[in-house]
Design an enzyme around this catalytic site. Sequence first.
Site, short mmCIF file in Angstrom:
data_model
loop_
_atom_site.label_atom_id
_atom_site.label_comp_id
_atom_site.label_asym_id
_atom_site.label_seq_id
_atom_site.Cartn_x
_atom_site.Cartn_y
_atom_site.Cartn_z
N TRP A 45 0.84 -1.21 0.00
CA TRP A 45 0.00 0.00 0.00
C TRP A 45 0.87 1.25 0.00
O TRP A 45 1.88 1.31 0.72
CB TRP A 45 -0.88 0.00 1.24
N ASN A 47 0.50 5.77 0.15
CA ASN A 47 -0.33 6.97 0.11
C ASN A 47 0.55 8.20 -0.10
O ASN A 47 1.29 8.24 -1.08
CB ASN A 47 -1.31 7.06 1.28
N ASP A 48 0.52 9.19 0.76
CA ASP A 48 1.01 10.54 0.47
C ASP A 48 2.42 10.59 -0.14
O ASP A 48 3.33 9.92 0.35
CB ASP A 48 1.08 11.36 1.75
N GLN A 64 4.54 7.43 1.53
CA GLN A 64 4.05 6.60 2.62
C GLN A 64 3.83 5.17 2.11
O GLN A 64 3.18 4.97 1.07
CB GLN A 64 2.75 7.17 3.17
N TRP A 72 -3.95 0.24 4.42
CA TRP A 72 -3.16 1.14 5.26
C TRP A 72 -2.67 0.39 6.50
O TRP A 72 -3.38 -0.41 7.10
CB TRP A 72 -4.02 2.33 5.66
N PHE A 107 5.32 8.97 9.66
CA PHE A 107 4.28 9.64 8.88
C PHE A 107 4.87 10.71 7.95
O PHE A 107 6.08 10.90 7.87
CB PHE A 107 3.24 10.25 9.82
N SER A 108 3.99 11.42 7.27
CA SER A 108 4.37 12.29 6.16
C SER A 108 5.23 13.48 6.59
O SER A 108 5.20 13.92 7.74
CB SER A 108 3.12 12.81 5.45
N ASP A 173 2.42 16.24 9.56
CA ASP A 173 2.71 16.54 8.16
C ASP A 173 3.45 17.86 7.97
O ASP A 173 2.97 18.79 7.31
CB ASP A 173 1.41 16.55 7.33
N GLU A 227 -4.98 18.11 6.69
CA GLU A 227 -3.84 17.23 6.47
C GLU A 227 -2.93 17.77 5.38
O GLU A 227 -3.35 18.50 4.49
CB GLU A 227 -4.33 15.84 6.06
#
Length: 508
Positions: A45, A47-48, A64, A72, A107-108, A173, A227
């Site tokens: 998976w 994401n960002d 991510q 996720w 995290f991002s 973030d 976000e």
Amino acid sequence: MNTEHMPSYDQTAQLAKAEAGVDQLFSQRNDRWYPSCHIASKGGWINDPNGLCFFKGRYHAYYQLHPYGTQWGPMHWGHVSSEDMVTWRREPIAMAPSFEAEKDGVFSGSAVISDDGKLVIYYTGHRWRNGVDEGTEGNLQEQCMAISEDGIHFEKKGVVVPCPDDRIPHFRDPKVWKQGDTWTMVFGVCTPEHRGEIWMYTSENMVDWTFVGPVYKHPDPDVFMLECPDMFPLGDKWVICYSAMGLKPKGFESRNHNNAGYVIGTWEPGQPFRQETDFHLWDDGHNYYAPQTFQGPDGRRLVFAWMSPFTSPIPMENDGWCGQFTVPREVELADDHLRTQPIREYAQLDQNRKDFGPITLEVNESRTLLADAATADIDLEIDLAHSQAERIGLELHRTANGDHTLVCYDDQLQRVVLDRHCNSYGDRGYRTAPLDRSDGRLKLRIIVDHGSIEVFVNDGLEVLSSYSFPAEGAREIRLIAESGEGQAIINSLSIAGLATIWEHPDRN
């Protein structure tokens, strides 16, 4: 710098374990919808987009990554790089959770180049307050720092901005830039009152950060978190962008689970941001979230975003991978909003372009242009002033069972429409983009990959990006005209195939 919670287990071992997890998923991957001309992890998976930058002669795009599954999960940082943003190389996974402040996820965050020429990453260390999930106690999130000499290997430096209030459930973030002699950081916050804000900190040495205050407060009480915020100059203006959690749909606007957009205004350090425009979506499609911009070495403002599969069913979850980026886009100021279109280099992927236009279609006529097109870069111009069909456009990913995604001009709506109601796989529904008809024509550029479609309206004044999961078999491109009082007139139409973006496609 807070080093109290520095590495509690071996980062090298965690990275090797994550690589093995991705390789295992890759070994079983189904490629029916896997992109050949968009960035995605080879397994797992994503994401960002994170840490976008140009460093030591290469563009770097981190992301991510959950390396052990297609949903996720505990976030790592995946990594690809390129000399030209056209051909990409997979790099080793850059970061894995390895100390207390980030034990439930790296995290991002964003990347900057320090004055001594090092790559510095600021990111959010994440852990669950109850040790299991968000639950009723929420997240404990703090801003962390890591440094690299080569963009590949990172030394973590620990927490640099701790969460200032235990009542804050979201605090993440960071986006960092330098202005004059001062480093500035913004990140998204859900206040104790559950209101979405963007907070600003500054630093003189990249380590010790001072709270300046909220630079932006969302006016909607339903919006509880902003976000992946970004803040950057463009022309004589400043842009603040964010992904709004809790924003309710209104008419054609904000129809997705969460929605990414921006406001434009003016700002000077030490002064409040003065908003001059309403919130405007970056992209009107089904699947666009968490955009991050950066400045290229030639001064262009560039942006990647995540094509977010928020709405079930998500059929690629069963294929060993899930999630991809949009194509890289250039960002320009266009009066009171932004224009985004594929970077000029993207045209280097075009292969065997074929010219079909001009074309005139009679009422309810359709015409097959290509019998099987897994990828395509399409340029289409419609004569709106002289066409009388109610709908004019292209059926994409059309398979023998009738499945397809329609991209068209709808004269009743007077908008551009991306309609997935004929698809057997994935979420359906349609999205629309507004259109200025004043010059009597509509220009569309459409990027088609194995499982996605991106539509750029009138040189990127609006964009629609959506997943489209075709059924089995050949994937036709068909030109259509529906109903109305007369003909559909196409001024020009050409289609090219697209080469793969991967440096080693046999290993990707």
